[in-house]
Enzyme design. Sequence first.
Site, short mmCIF file in Angstrom:
data_model
loop_
_atom_site.label_atom_id
_atom_site.label_comp_id
_atom_site.label_asym_id
_atom_site.label_seq_id
_atom_site.Cartn_x
_atom_site.Cartn_y
_atom_site.Cartn_z
N ASP A 11 97.59 -13.20 -19.42
CA ASP A 11 98.73 -14.89 -18.46
C ASP A 11 99.84 -14.58 -19.17
O ASP A 11 100.66 -13.61 -20.14
CB ASP A 11 97.55 -15.88 -19.32
CG ASP A 11 98.86 -17.00 -18.69
OD1 ASP A 11 98.99 -17.25 -17.40
OD2 ASP A 11 98.95 -17.88 -18.66
N ASP A 13 102.66 -17.69 -18.42
CA ASP A 13 103.34 -18.62 -19.36
C ASP A 13 102.24 -18.84 -20.41
O ASP A 13 101.46 -19.83 -19.87
CB ASP A 13 103.72 -20.03 -18.93
CG ASP A 13 104.57 -19.21 -17.35
OD1 ASP A 13 105.67 -18.99 -17.48
OD2 ASP A 13 104.26 -19.25 -16.12
N ASP A 186 95.96 -19.19 -22.11
CA ASP A 186 95.79 -20.25 -22.50
C ASP A 186 95.33 -21.30 -23.02
O ASP A 186 95.57 -22.07 -23.00
CB ASP A 186 97.50 -20.23 -22.89
CG ASP A 186 98.46 -20.92 -21.72
OD1 ASP A 186 97.88 -20.12 -20.91
OD2 ASP A 186 99.04 -21.82 -22.48
#
Length: 237
Positions: A11, A13, A186
């Site tokens: 991922d 961001d 995240d």
Amino acid sequence: MLRSLQAAIVDLDGTMVDTLGDFEIALNRSLTDLDLPPVTRALVERTVGKGSEHLIRSVLAHQLALPEVKGLANVCDARSAENLYEPAWQRYQHHYLAINGEFAAVYPGVAEGLQQLRDAGLQLACLTNKPLSFAKPLLQAKGLDSFFAHVFGGDSFERKKPDPLPLLKTCEALGVKPTQALMVGDSSNDAQAARAAGCPVVLVRYGYNHGEPVDGVDADAHVDTLTHIAQALACKA
């Protein structure tokens, strides 16, 4: 577990780059254009992760519901979140592309962690809900683009994470089975998508996760930095 892997899907961001500053600046410049008050960074942190469209709709709904906005004489049906979405999206694209990466920073250990994964023989792909036209320049600006064989954005496929489709399509592009591709993210979006696709998943603790502690999200491991992934997976059968 590491020995069974052939790829890692990472991922962007909140996982590789802290982009809250970019989001905050671009959103607030867009809101100014629409005569709406600015957002707080805390609201941005709770709202990012499900794509720019969701972010803009959520922010518009929140700002239009503020007492100081609802009490203004110019609030009418034309000032609804739905009617303002298209001009907000156009202004947001303009402002975001103008500052993309300027107020963002790569998290500690990211480049080293990606290199470790590549040294372990894994192919790397970046999969983000961020529009591809935002994601590619950001990776290039932060010197991370060379790590990835493929980069896919939130508009690359018919659906976004937490739907498993983007992961399944990324696995196809990498030529690996889902069980051979580690998802590194995240948030619960990444974990849910990985579980539904059949990919193992590791989550970093420093990201956004809609403002909730990520340790409560089902994952194969939770780490403080990407450089801890190999060690965490070595403990897994």
